[in-house]
Write an enzyme that holds these catalytic residues in place. Sequence first.
Site, PDB file in Angstrom:
ATOM      1  N   LEU A   1      60.220 -39.812  17.184  1.00  0.00           N
ATOM      2  CA  LEU A   1      59.498 -38.535  17.305  1.00  0.00           C
ATOM      3  C   LEU A   1      58.565 -38.305  16.124  1.00  0.00           C
ATOM      4  CD1 LEU A   1      59.074 -35.756  18.688  1.00  0.00           C
ATOM      5  CD2 LEU A   1      61.090 -34.936  17.440  1.00  0.00           C
TER       6      LEU A   1
ATOM      7  N   ILE B   1      61.889 -43.596  11.091  1.00  0.00           N
ATOM      8  CA  ILE B   1      62.690 -43.743  12.309  1.00  0.00           C
ATOM      9  C   ILE B   1      63.938 -44.575  12.001  1.00  0.00           C
ATOM     10  CG2 ILE B   1      62.677 -44.436  14.716  1.00  0.00           C
ATOM     11  CD1 ILE B   1      60.684 -42.169  13.973  1.00  0.00           C
TER      12      ILE B   1
ATOM     13  N   GLU C   1      66.098 -34.558  10.397  1.00  0.00           N
ATOM     14  CA  GLU C   1      66.411 -33.694  11.540  1.00  0.00           C
ATOM     15  C   GLU C   1      66.265 -32.222  11.183  1.00  0.00           C
ATOM     16  OE1 GLU C   1      69.761 -34.825  13.915  1.00  0.00           O
ATOM     17  OE2 GLU C   1      69.483 -36.935  13.395  1.00  0.00           O
TER      18      GLU C   1
END
Length: 386
Positions: free
Chosen positions: A124, A156, A365
């Site tokens: 993402l 990632i 996150e």
Amino acid sequence: MIRDQTRLDALLGDVHDWVRAVAHPAEDRVAQTDEVPTEIVADMAARGFFGWSIPQAYGGAGLTTEELVMGAMELSQCAVAFRARVGTNTGIGSEALVADGTEAQKADYLPRLASGEITGSFALTEPDAGSDASSLTTSARRDGDDYILNGRKCYITNAPIAGLFTVFARTDPDSKGARGVSAFLVERDMPGLSTSAPYAMMGQRGSPVGEVLLEDVRVPASAVIGGLEGQGFRTAMKVLNKQRVHLAALCTGPAIRMLDLAMDHAETRHQSGQAIIDFQLVAALLADCQTEIEAARALILQTARARDDGKDIALEASICKYFASEACGRIADRCVQVFGGAGYVANASTIERYYRDVRLFRLYEGTSQIHQLNIVKQMRKRRDTA
């Protein structure tokens, strides 16, 4: 929600013993080689660690959210690399498929993710789309029955070793924000996809993190998760809300481990003829650590149960991730303090490695600052709908 207490107790007992018999003795080896040994990966796969949250119909354990976080708190009481090796498969790397995949997509990929045959990765973040992921620029242009993907993803987890990527790209070039973003399943061997070498990082050796480069990658329309354009950001949020609770548990396990190390040191290190645990200021540091661990554990379990009950946990998930990651950082600092000078010397104790490893928890996150903003956003939303 606990569906089968006997099964859960057996799983937790197995993980508890495995962490101490296999993971702890291998921590130095992982740090030196910067990888989890293949025989340990195979052992984790044989024990089903890769498929905890994947439904039983597709070869996984089908754990509920509550069961998953309890397992995560056990598995993460060792070097971060071990849980990270399986964590994308049983979390962020498979959850988009579990949540929104078509039956054909699930049948094709979930059994392989559950068995550890392939490693999943959640692509993402981009160089200019981190905290604001809705500003991503990776494009997916329709070309007949295919899409052509172009873009660059960064930071990632497991990218250098993954075989399957959940890639978020903009299918509507005229859209802004979250609209027009779709999620794609992209296999490593598709022409045009490449990954960088693992980053050299402050900590978390053995957990490879890198970039995903997409240069005219042609994928079939069947690669769109759920078969629907424009639903990618909704899928991402479903994944992240669950993963934030999961990650909070993965912050709490290392905190438990660091406190165990600090307690051992405080019981055996003597000054002025007594164990340093008998000094009140040292005892206070240890007491604060235990208090925050218990608070994090209670918050995580409460939120996991709410998710299993079908409740909206957008607010609580952010609170969990924010509190548990910040608490872990405070606990790491206190534990190094308990060790004194030995806590800063790499060949004196593993506590300094844990200190470096857990620093990332407050960044990925969603940074702590982004979660603070989201918490207030969700608070205002609930007030408006009350």
